[in-house]
Structure formats: structure tokens, C-alpha cells
Design a protein around this motif. Structure first.
Motif, PDB file in Angstrom:
ATOM      1  N   ASP A 156      -1.742 -11.071   2.438  1.00 56.10           N
ATOM      2  CA  ASP A 156      -0.425 -11.655   2.242  1.00 56.10           C
ATOM      3  C   ASP A 156       0.212 -11.190   0.941  1.00 56.10           C
ATOM      4  O   ASP A 156       1.423 -10.972   0.876  1.00 56.10           O
ATOM      5  N   ALA A 157      -0.610 -11.034  -0.113  1.00 54.75           N
ATOM      6  CA  ALA A 157      -0.053 -10.565  -1.376  1.00 54.75           C
ATOM      7  C   ALA A 157       0.423  -9.126  -1.238  1.00 54.75           C
ATOM      8  O   ALA A 157       1.510  -8.766  -1.713  1.00 54.75           O
ATOM      9  N   ALA A 158      -0.372  -8.282  -0.555  1.00 51.52           N
ATOM     10  CA  ALA A 158      -0.025  -6.860  -0.476  1.00 51.52           C
ATOM     11  C   ALA A 158       1.052  -6.604   0.575  1.00 51.52           C
ATOM     12  O   ALA A 158       2.022  -5.890   0.313  1.00 51.52           O
ATOM     13  N   LEU A 159       0.861  -7.187   1.770  1.00 54.59           N
ATOM     14  CA  LEU A 159       1.802  -6.912   2.872  1.00 54.59           C
ATOM     15  C   LEU A 159       2.960  -7.899   2.877  1.00 54.59           C
ATOM     16  O   LEU A 159       4.130  -7.506   2.851  1.00 54.59           O
ATOM     17  N   GLY A 160       2.635  -9.214   2.885  1.00 56.68           N
ATOM     18  CA  GLY A 160       3.672 -10.222   3.029  1.00 56.68           C
ATOM     19  C   GLY A 160       4.649 -10.221   1.877  1.00 56.68           C
ATOM     20  O   GLY A 160       5.860 -10.266   2.080  1.00 56.68           O
ATOM     21  N   ALA A 161       4.120 -10.156   0.647  1.00 53.56           N
ATOM     22  CA  ALA A 161       5.017 -10.189  -0.505  1.00 53.56           C
ATOM     23  C   ALA A 161       5.427  -8.779  -0.913  1.00 53.56           C
ATOM     24  O   ALA A 161       6.603  -8.458  -0.984  1.00 53.56           O
ATOM     25  N   GLY A 162       4.450  -7.905  -1.130  1.00 49.09           N
ATOM     26  CA  GLY A 162       4.745  -6.589  -1.715  1.00 49.09           C
ATOM     27  C   GLY A 162       5.518  -5.675  -0.798  1.00 49.09           C
ATOM     28  O   GLY A 162       6.694  -5.372  -1.036  1.00 49.09           O
ATOM     29  N   LEU A 163       4.878  -5.239   0.299  1.00 44.98           N
ATOM     30  CA  LEU A 163       5.503  -4.189   1.106  1.00 44.98           C
ATOM     31  C   LEU A 163       6.659  -4.698   1.933  1.00 44.98           C
ATOM     32  O   LEU A 163       7.682  -4.024   2.057  1.00 44.98           O
ATOM     33  N   THR A 164       6.516  -5.919   2.507  1.00 43.32           N
ATOM     34  CA  THR A 164       7.640  -6.456   3.268  1.00 43.32           C
ATOM     35  C   THR A 164       8.846  -6.637   2.350  1.00 43.32           C
ATOM     36  O   THR A 164       9.977  -6.351   2.734  1.00 43.32           O
ATOM     37  N   GLY A 165       8.578  -7.114   1.129  1.00 44.63           N
ATOM     38  CA  GLY A 165       9.655  -7.276   0.164  1.00 44.63           C
ATOM     39  C   GLY A 165      10.327  -5.944  -0.143  1.00 44.63           C
ATOM     40  O   GLY A 165      11.566  -5.842  -0.151  1.00 44.63           O
ATOM     41  N   ALA A 166       9.517  -4.912  -0.367  1.00 47.80           N
ATOM     42  CA  ALA A 166      10.070  -3.584  -0.658  1.00 47.80           C
ATOM     43  C   ALA A 166      10.878  -3.078   0.531  1.00 47.80           C
ATOM     44  O   ALA A 166      11.978  -2.519   0.360  1.00 47.80           O
ATOM     45  N   LEU A 167      10.360  -3.295   1.754  1.00 42.46           N
ATOM     46  CA  LEU A 167      11.077  -2.847   2.951  1.00 42.46           C
ATOM     47  C   LEU A 167      12.407  -3.586   3.093  1.00 42.46           C
ATOM     48  O   LEU A 167      13.433  -2.981   3.420  1.00 42.46           O
ATOM     49  N   MET A 168      12.378  -4.903   2.812  1.00 39.65           N
ATOM     50  CA  MET A 168      13.619  -5.674   2.951  1.00 39.65           C
ATOM     51  C   MET A 168      14.638  -5.269   1.898  1.00 39.65           C
ATOM     52  O   MET A 168      15.837  -5.199   2.179  1.00 39.65           O
ATOM     53  N   LEU A 169      14.149  -4.981   0.679  1.00 42.93           N
ATOM     54  CA  LEU A 169      15.088  -4.535  -0.366  1.00 42.93           C
ATOM     55  C   LEU A 169      15.682  -3.180   0.003  1.00 42.93           C
ATOM     56  O   LEU A 169      16.877  -2.936  -0.205  1.00 42.93           O
ATOM     57  N   ALA A 170      14.834  -2.288   0.573  1.00 35.60           N
ATOM     58  CA  ALA A 170      15.347  -0.979   0.995  1.00 35.60           C
ATOM     59  C   ALA A 170      16.381  -1.152   2.097  1.00 35.60           C
ATOM     60  O   ALA A 170      17.444  -0.503   2.102  1.00 35.60           O
ATOM     61  N   ALA A 171      16.096  -2.084   3.032  1.00 40.08           N
ATOM     62  CA  ALA A 171      17.046  -2.342   4.115  1.00 40.08           C
ATOM     63  C   ALA A 171      18.331  -2.940   3.565  1.00 40.08           C
ATOM     64  O   ALA A 171      19.436  -2.595   4.016  1.00 40.08           O
ATOM     65  N   GLN A 190     -17.517  -8.187   1.974  1.00 36.56           N
ATOM     66  CA  GLN A 190     -16.718  -9.148   1.225  1.00 36.56           C
ATOM     67  C   GLN A 190     -15.261  -8.994   1.641  1.00 36.56           C
ATOM     68  O   GLN A 190     -14.920  -8.066   2.363  1.00 36.56           O
ATOM     69  N   PRO A 191     -14.403  -9.905   1.181  1.00 39.37           N
ATOM     70  CA  PRO A 191     -12.990  -9.770   1.558  1.00 39.37           C
ATOM     71  C   PRO A 191     -12.428  -8.390   1.239  1.00 39.37           C
ATOM     72  O   PRO A 191     -12.647  -7.855   0.159  1.00 39.37           O
ATOM     73  N   GLY A 192     -11.729  -7.844   2.198  1.00 36.00           N
ATOM     74  CA  GLY A 192     -11.174  -6.504   2.049  1.00 36.00           C
ATOM     75  C   GLY A 192     -11.130  -5.878   3.414  1.00 36.00           C
ATOM     76  O   GLY A 192     -11.352  -6.556   4.405  1.00 36.00           O
ATOM     77  N   GLY A 193     -10.863  -4.579   3.494  1.00 39.15           N
ATOM     78  CA  GLY A 193     -10.855  -3.907   4.780  1.00 39.15           C
ATOM     79  C   GLY A 193      -9.681  -2.960   4.906  1.00 39.15           C
ATOM     80  O   GLY A 193      -8.949  -2.733   3.938  1.00 39.15           O
ATOM     81  N   ALA A 194      -9.526  -2.416   6.125  1.00 38.06           N
ATOM     82  CA  ALA A 194      -8.573  -1.330   6.321  1.00 38.06           C
ATOM     83  C   ALA A 194      -7.137  -1.771   6.052  1.00 38.06           C
ATOM     84  O   ALA A 194      -6.360  -1.022   5.469  1.00 38.06           O
ATOM     85  N   PHE A 195      -6.769  -2.997   6.482  1.00 38.67           N
ATOM     86  CA  PHE A 195      -5.368  -3.404   6.345  1.00 38.67           C
ATOM     87  C   PHE A 195      -4.995  -3.591   4.882  1.00 38.67           C
ATOM     88  O   PHE A 195      -3.945  -3.126   4.431  1.00 38.67           O
ATOM     89  N   GLN A 196      -5.880  -4.236   4.127  1.00 37.68           N
ATOM     90  CA  GLN A 196      -5.603  -4.435   2.710  1.00 37.68           C
ATOM     91  C   GLN A 196      -5.588  -3.093   1.989  1.00 37.68           C
ATOM     92  O   GLN A 196      -4.690  -2.810   1.180  1.00 37.68           O
ATOM     93  N   ALA A 197      -6.581  -2.237   2.304  1.00 34.57           N
ATOM     94  CA  ALA A 197      -6.675  -0.938   1.636  1.00 34.57           C
ATOM     95  C   ALA A 197      -5.450  -0.089   1.960  1.00 34.57           C
ATOM     96  O   ALA A 197      -4.860   0.548   1.081  1.00 34.57           O
ATOM     97  N   GLY A 198      -5.046  -0.091   3.249  1.00 33.80           N
ATOM     98  CA  GLY A 198      -3.889   0.707   3.657  1.00 33.80           C
ATOM     99  C   GLY A 198      -2.622   0.245   2.969  1.00 33.80           C
ATOM    100  O   GLY A 198      -1.790   1.066   2.561  1.00 33.80           O
ATOM    101  N   SER A 199      -2.472  -1.080   2.799  1.00 34.79           N
ATOM    102  CA  SER A 199      -1.241  -1.542   2.161  1.00 34.79           C
ATOM    103  C   SER A 199      -1.237  -1.217   0.672  1.00 34.79           C
ATOM    104  O   SER A 199      -0.170  -0.968   0.103  1.00 34.79           O
ATOM    105  N   VAL A 200      -2.417  -1.190   0.042  1.00 41.49           N
ATOM    106  CA  VAL A 200      -2.456  -0.777  -1.366  1.00 41.49           C
ATOM    107  C   VAL A 200      -2.069   0.704  -1.493  1.00 41.49           C
ATOM    108  O   VAL A 200      -1.303   1.096  -2.381  1.00 41.49           O
ATOM    109  N   LEU A 201      -2.578   1.523  -0.551  1.00 37.93           N
ATOM    110  CA  LEU A 201      -2.182   2.942  -0.540  1.00 37.93           C
ATOM    111  C   LEU A 201      -0.672   3.074  -0.363  1.00 37.93           C
ATOM    112  O   LEU A 201      -0.013   3.874  -1.035  1.00 37.93           O
ATOM    113  N   ALA A 202      -0.120   2.267   0.584  1.00 36.76           N
ATOM    114  CA  ALA A 202       1.311   2.334   0.835  1.00 36.76           C
ATOM    115  C   ALA A 202       2.103   1.915  -0.406  1.00 36.76           C
ATOM    116  O   ALA A 202       3.174   2.469  -0.685  1.00 36.76           O
TER     117      ALA A 202
END
Lengths: 312, 92
Positions: A58-73, A214-226
Motif C-alpha cells: 500500500d505504501a509503494a503502490l497505493g500511495a506512491g505509484l498511484t499518486g504519481a500516476l494520478m498527478l501525471a494524469a 518474510q514480508p516482501g515479494g514480486a509486487f513490492q519489489a516491482g513497485s520499488v523498481l517502478a
């Protein structure tokens, strides 16, 4: 009243207050900013509930990337229609209020129903924890995502790819976004990029590696890369390009291929994927998904079919 | 003793963050607000990180908290710089 309950109440109040601000926001920009704050508060709530995987996502995708996408839009929207920047949008707000009230009612119903339920001995969650030691994984979320509900994850990756293709169809191809920072030669910006991008890549690989136990995985890692990709785009190190290279296209479909193979191959042998392919296969599939998620989200932010090196 | 030190550090950290927030809400223009926000919050975050490090006592946690603080410092410095540049560009 103990301190934990007070913190929970405070978090709940913050969450509802932010949600009301998002829905009733008189200006679109304010709503976007409040939505980002809402995502961060939501991440805190997930962490407080012990769902660290969700908190990270949620921190990486919900707040970070979605926010960036919405600001770009938003930037694109006010370029097409400058009046939108200051519009009161009360008609939209009335509709948003209706949707918000209905959604809140639905969530409350589900929540109250779930609270009334007794934990069943054969429930899926209990079964996951019972079967987890046999897989050798330490993180039940990764177990569910890849070992038991791999088809769901495959469909999620297809949804992500479809969403990107849909955005490509809708986006005006001739429109090339300018980077927001007028001059890329600020020494501070170069320092930021030089420090953050390698660190973000390291964190992404760490999240991927640690995700089995432990907590982590492809979705979190991918959003950090993004997020690193978004930073490179914002500082002009990467530029949107009218065509995509073969490598980029490969990156976009890699995730679907990876999880697809992981899910479909074991059907040939008839054994569960972990027993047959082992943890290395999981890690490989997750790496492919990470690359795809990173590429897709970065391209979505760029709003362009491809990327090119902005430093040359 | 350790708890007392941690408590003092936490309280002073909260004081600085509170002061920074009051500054952001009360000060008249962008530049003053940036000044209050970034300076006070960085110090507040450092004090809170120190309190957590004292409470935990392990070197690994201390180094991780230090890394977190440095990253926050870098991010707030650059974003404050960019916001200030943008604000100056608008006012001229």
C-alpha cells in the motif's frame, strides 16, 4: 483505555477524515494529495494489523505509484482543459459521495459479518498455516500467491498487462510529456538520482529475495523498481519515446510468461509446483514478475509506448 | 535508565515535529514554511530514530535507523530545494 486502542482509534479517525476529504475535495488536486496521504495512513493501519506485506504494497503502490500516476494524469488533464484545475466539480462530488457512501456501507457489512463469524477448523487461512511448513516457505502470503492460488496471480499479471495496453490505446500517441523539472543540471538532483536509484534497485532485489520467508515479494519489489523509473523520468534521465524496443516488450510480457509457466508446467506432471520445481523456480518466476511490474508501471507513468536514454 | 533516555528523546522528537507542523500551518509564505518544516522535522525524526535505537540496543537496528534518517534527510532536502525554486520562479 489502553494506549494501543487509542492509537487504533486515532488511525481510524485519520483514515475516515482523509477519505471524506478525498471524496468531498472541491479541487481535483486537493483530492489527489489527500488520496496519497490516505494511502500512507492505510499502510500504517495494515502495519498495525500485522499485515506487513499489505503495508509495503500500500505504501509503494497505493500511495506512491498511484499518486504519481494520478498527478501525471492531472497534469495532462489541465493541459487539455485548463479550467479543470480550478473547477469546483460539485456535480462530480455528488456522484462521488453516493459511491463513497455505498462503498462504505458494503465494507461495513462485510466487516460486521466477518467479525460475527467463528474461526472454522477447516478455513483456508488455517489450512495455509498447516500446509506452509511442507513448502519450505516462511511467508504465508507468498505461499498463497504462488503455490496455492497461482492462477489468481497469473490473472493479476494479465490484468496488469491488459491495463497497460488499454492505457496505450486511450493515450494520445503524439503527446510527449515534458519532464517537470525544467533544468536537469541541478547538482542536488544528480546527487539524489545517484543515491536513490542504486539503493532502490538494491531494496527491490532484497524484497524479492526475502519475500519467500518474510514480508516482501514480486509486487513490492516491482513497485520499488517502478519508483526508481519514475524518478529517472522526472529528472530526465529517461525520456518517453514513440516506439518501444524489443527488450522493453520482452520485459512487459516476462511476468505473464514466468507465472504462467510456474502455474501451467506442474499440470503436465500432476504434482504441486513447489514439490516439482523447487524454490528456485519460485524465485525465477518472481524475478520475471518484478521486471514486468517495474516496466509496466514506469511506462504507464511515462504515458508513452517506449523509453529512451535521456543522458545522451 | 534506558527507558528514561528513550522517553526524553521521544518527547523532544515529538516537540520538534510538532513545532515544525505549527510552523507549516502558521507561517506566512512558502519559504518560511519550508524552513520550519524541513529543519524541525529532520531534527525531530533524528531524535525519534535515536530513541528507537536506544530502546532496541542492537547495532543492526541502529544502523538501519540511521540509514532511514539519511534517506529522509536527502529526500526532504531535495524536495524542499525544488519547491523553493518553483516558488521563486512563480513569484518573479
Amino acid at each position: 483505555m489502553n494506549v494501543g486502542l487509542l492509537i487504533d482509534l486515532l488511525l481510524g479517525l485519520i483514515l475516515v477524515g482523509l477519505a471524506v476529504q478525498v471524496v468531498l475535495g472541491r479541487q481535483l488536486f486537493r483530492s489527489i494529495v489527500f488520496y496519497v496521504a490516505f494511502g500512507l495512513a492505510m499502510a500504517l493501519v495494515w502495519a498495525r494489523l500485522g499485515a506487513v506485506d499489505l503495508a509495503l504494497a500500500d505504501a509503494a503502490l497505493g500511495a506512491g505509484l498511484t499518486g504519481a500516476l494520478m498527478l501525471a494524469a492531472f497534469r495532462r488533464l489541465i493541459k487539455l482543459d485548463p479550467a479543470q484545475a480550478v473547477t469546483s466539480g460539485s456535480a462530480h462530488t455528488a456522484l462521488a459521495l453516493l459511491i463513497a457512501v455505498l462503498a462504505a456501507g458494503m465494507v461495513a457489512t462485510i466487516g460486521l459479518t466477518a467479525m460475527a463469524l467463528e474461526s472454522q477448523p477447516g478455513a483456508a487461512g488455517v489450512a495455509v498455516f498447516e500446509a506452509l511448513p511442507a513448502t519450505g516457505l516462511g511467508n504465508p502470503v507468498t505461499g498463497v500467491l504462488l503455490a496455492w492460488r497461482g492462477f489468481d496471480t497469473l490473472v493479476e499479471m494479465v490484468v496488469l498487462l491488459t491495463a497497460f495496453l488499454g492505457a496505450r490505446v486511450v493515450a494520445d500517441e503524439g503527446w510527449a510529456p515534458r519532464s517537470t523539472v525544467a533544468s536537469f543540471d541541478l547538482p542536488l538532483l544528480r546527487t539524489l538520482v545517484a543515491a536513490i536509484v542504486p539503493l532502490a534497485s538494491l531494496i527491490a532485489l532484497y524484497l524479492l529475495w526475502i519475500g519467500s520467508d518474510q514480508p516482501g515479494g514480486a509486487f513490492q519489489a516491482g513497485s520499488v523498481l517502478a519508483a526508481a523509473g519514475v524518478l529517472l523520468l522526472l529528472t530526465g534521465q529517461l525520456l518517453p519515446a514513440p516506439t518501444s524496443s524489443a527488450w522493453l516488450r520482452l520485459g512487459l510480457v516476462l511476468g505473464v510468461a514466468g507465472i504462467g509457466l510456474l502455474v501451467l508446467l506442474p499440470m503436465l506432471s500432476g504434482r504441486p509446483p513447489l514439490a516439482w520445481l523447487g524454490r528456485g523456480a519460485l524465485l525465477l518466476a518472481e524475478s520475471m514478475m518484478m521486471v514486468s511490474i517495474g516496466c509496466t508501471l514506469t511506462l504507464m507513468f511515462a504515458g508513452a509506448p517506449g523509453l529512451k536514454d535521456g543522458t545522451r | 535508565m534506558v527507558d528514561l533516555i528513550a522517553l526524553l528523546l521521544l518527547l523532544s522528537g515529538c516537540f520538534f515535529i510538532f513545532a515544525g507542523t505549527v510552523g507549516m500551518l502558521r507561517l506566512p509564505d512558502v519559504f518560511c514554511r519550508l524552513h520550519a518544516m524541513t529543519k524541525a522535522d529532520n531534527l525531530g525524526l533524528l531524535l525519534i530514530c535515536m530513541a528507537l535505537a536506544v530502546m532496541d540496543g542492537r547495532l543492526r537496528t541502529t544502523l538501519l535507523l540511521l540509514l532511514i534518517w539519511l534517506l529522509a534527510l536527502l529526500a526532504s532536502t531535495v524536495s524542499a530545494h525544488l519547491i523553493a525554486r518553483h516558488a521563486r520562479g512563480q513569484s518573479q
